[in-house]
Design a protein around this motif. Structure first.
Motif, PDB file in Angstrom:
ATOM      1  N   SER A 239       0.812  -1.217   0.000  1.00 35.17           N
ATOM      2  CA  SER A 239       0.000   0.000   0.000  1.00 35.17           C
ATOM      3  C   SER A 239       0.842   1.263   0.000  1.00 35.17           C
ATOM      4  CB  SER A 239      -0.933   0.013   1.225  1.00 35.17           C
ATOM      5  OG  SER A 239      -1.814  -1.083   1.201  1.00 35.17           O
ATOM      6  N   VAL A 240       2.015   1.236   0.641  1.00 34.14           N
ATOM      7  CA  VAL A 240       2.788   2.470   0.827  1.00 34.14           C
ATOM      8  C   VAL A 240       4.057   2.524  -0.015  1.00 34.14           C
ATOM      9  CG1 VAL A 240       1.877   2.728   3.166  1.00 34.14           C
ATOM     10  CG2 VAL A 240       4.056   1.538   2.813  1.00 34.14           C
ATOM     11  N   THR A 241       4.319   1.486  -0.800  1.00 31.79           N
ATOM     12  CA  THR A 241       5.510   1.491  -1.659  1.00 31.79           C
ATOM     13  C   THR A 241       5.099   1.227  -3.097  1.00 31.79           C
ATOM     14  OG1 THR A 241       5.986  -0.883  -1.482  1.00 31.79           O
ATOM     15  CG2 THR A 241       6.822   0.536   0.284  1.00 31.79           C
TER      16      THR A 241
END
Length: 306
Positions: A239-241
Motif C-alpha cells: 500500500s505504501v511502496t
C-alpha cells in the motif's frame, strides 16, 4: 375521556394488522393488543408474557394533558409508556420533534412505536416462513432442473434458499448452545429425526513470538525455520511502496453469486397468501388433507421405531 375519543382508541387497536406489535417509547418493550373492552384495553408484553389492563380513565388523563401541552417522549414514566404508544395510533395524536402532540398536521395516525407484523416476527418465525415460501416455490418448479428455469424463478430460488440457509444456521447455533449445556462428555441425545453428541475439536494458533522462540532455543531449533512472510505487514508494504501486488501475491479468482437485496414485503405478502389458502382447507378436502398428514406421520413413526 369522552365516548368519541374512546371509540377512536378502540378502533385504532382493533384495526391493527394481525401479528403487529407496539413498542414502549422509552424502554423499548414490545407488546401486543390482546382485546378491547368498554373500560379497558388489555395488552401483553412479549418479553414476559404479562398481561396488563390499560384503563379508559388513564387514557383520558393523557389526552387531557395533550390538549394543553406537548408531552416529551423522554419524560414518559414506565407506567404511561403503553398508553402513549396506543394514543399515537389515533388520528388525533402523533409524535413531532420528540414529543407527543395533539392534532399534528403530518404525524397523526403514523405511530413510530408501531412494529409491522413482518418486522415483529421472531428469528424462529422468520426461518419457518422462509422455509414455507421455499417449499411453495419448489412445488411450482419441482419437475424442472434449476438450469432450465427462467431468470426470475431461478433468482427467487437462489434468494429463498439463501435466506433459509442463513436463518437455519443462526437457529442451529442457538440450539447448539442449549444442547451443549445438556450434554456431558461422550453423551448422545436422540430426537425423532436424528442423534447428536458432544464433540471436542481443537484449533491451534501460535503463541506469542517470545514464547515460541524460547521453546525453540531451549531445544536447539533454528528460529529461521519458523520465520516467514507476515500477510498483514505485506499488505502495508504494497500500500505504501511501489512494489507491484502482482509480484508478491498469487491471486486465485472465484466467481460467485452475491445476494444484494431481499424484498421482505413481497415475501410476507406471498406468505399471507399461502396462509390464507391453508386456512381455506375446510370440510371434506381439509379432512382428507389432515388424514394424509396423519398417515405420513404414522409411517414415519413406524420407520423410526423399526
Amino acid at each position: 375521556m369522552d365516548d368519541d375519543d374512546w371509540a377512536d382508541v378502540r378502533t385504532a387497536c382493533r384495526g391493527l394488522e394481525p401479528g403487529s406489535e407496539l413498542e414502549t417509547p422509552v424502554s423499548g418493550r414490545r407488546f401486543t393488543v390482546e382485546r378491547t373492552g368498554n373500560d379497558r384495553i388489555v395488552v401483553r408484553f412479549v418479553d414476559s408474557g404479562e398481561e396488563r389492563p390499560l384503563w379508559r380513565e388513564q387514557f383520558g388523563v393523557l389526552v387531557d394533558q395533550l390538549e394543553g401541552s406537548r408531552v416529551a417522549v423522554d419524560d414518559l414514566q414506565p407506567g404511561i409508556e403503553p398508553y402513549a404508544a396506543i394514543v399515537t395510533l389515533t388520528e388525533s395524536a402523533g409524535v413531532s420533534d420528540g414529543a407527543i402532540v395533539a392534532d399534528p398536521d403530518d404525524a397523526a395516525g403514523e405511530s413510530p412505536f408501531l412494529v409491522p407484523a413482518v418486522e415483529a416476527r421472531t428469528s424462529t418465525e422468520r426461518v419457518r416462513d422462509d422455509a414455507l415460501l421455499l417449499a411453495s416455490h419448489l412445488e411450482r418448479v419441482a419437475e424442472r432442473e434449476p438450469e432450465s428455469l427462467g431468470t426470475d424463478p431461478l433468482t427467487d430460488l437462489y434468494v429463498l434458499a439463501s435466506d433459509v440457509q442463513h436463518g437455519a444456521d443462526r437457529l442451529r447455533r442457538t440450539a447448539r448452545e442449549s444442547l451443549l449445556e445438556r450434554l456431558g462428555p461422550n453423551q448422545e441425545l436422540h430426537g425423532r429425526f436424528g442423534t447428536v453428541r458432544r464433540t471436542v475439536r481443537e484449533r491451534r494458533r501460535p503463541a506469542d513470538d517470545e514464547a515460541v522462540f524460547d521453546a525453540l532455543d531451549e531445544r536447539g531449533v533454528p528460529r529461521e525455520w519458523v520465520l516467514g512472510v507476515d500477510p498483514e505487514k505485506l499488505d502495508v508494504v504494497v500500500s505504501v511502496t511501489d512494489v507491484p501486488a502482482a509480484d508478491v501475491y498469487d491471486v486465485d479468482e472465484t466467481v460467485y453469486i452475491q445476494k444484494t437485496g431481499v424484498d421482505e414485503d413481497e415475501k410476507y405478502s406471498r406468505l399471507q397468501g399461502l396462509v390464507d389458502r391453508i386456512e381455506e382447507l375446510e370440510g371434506a378436502e381439509g379432512e382428507e388433507f389432515r388424514e394424509e398428514l396423519d398417515e405420513i406421520e404414522e409411517r414415519l413413526e413406524e420407520a423410526l421405531s423399526a
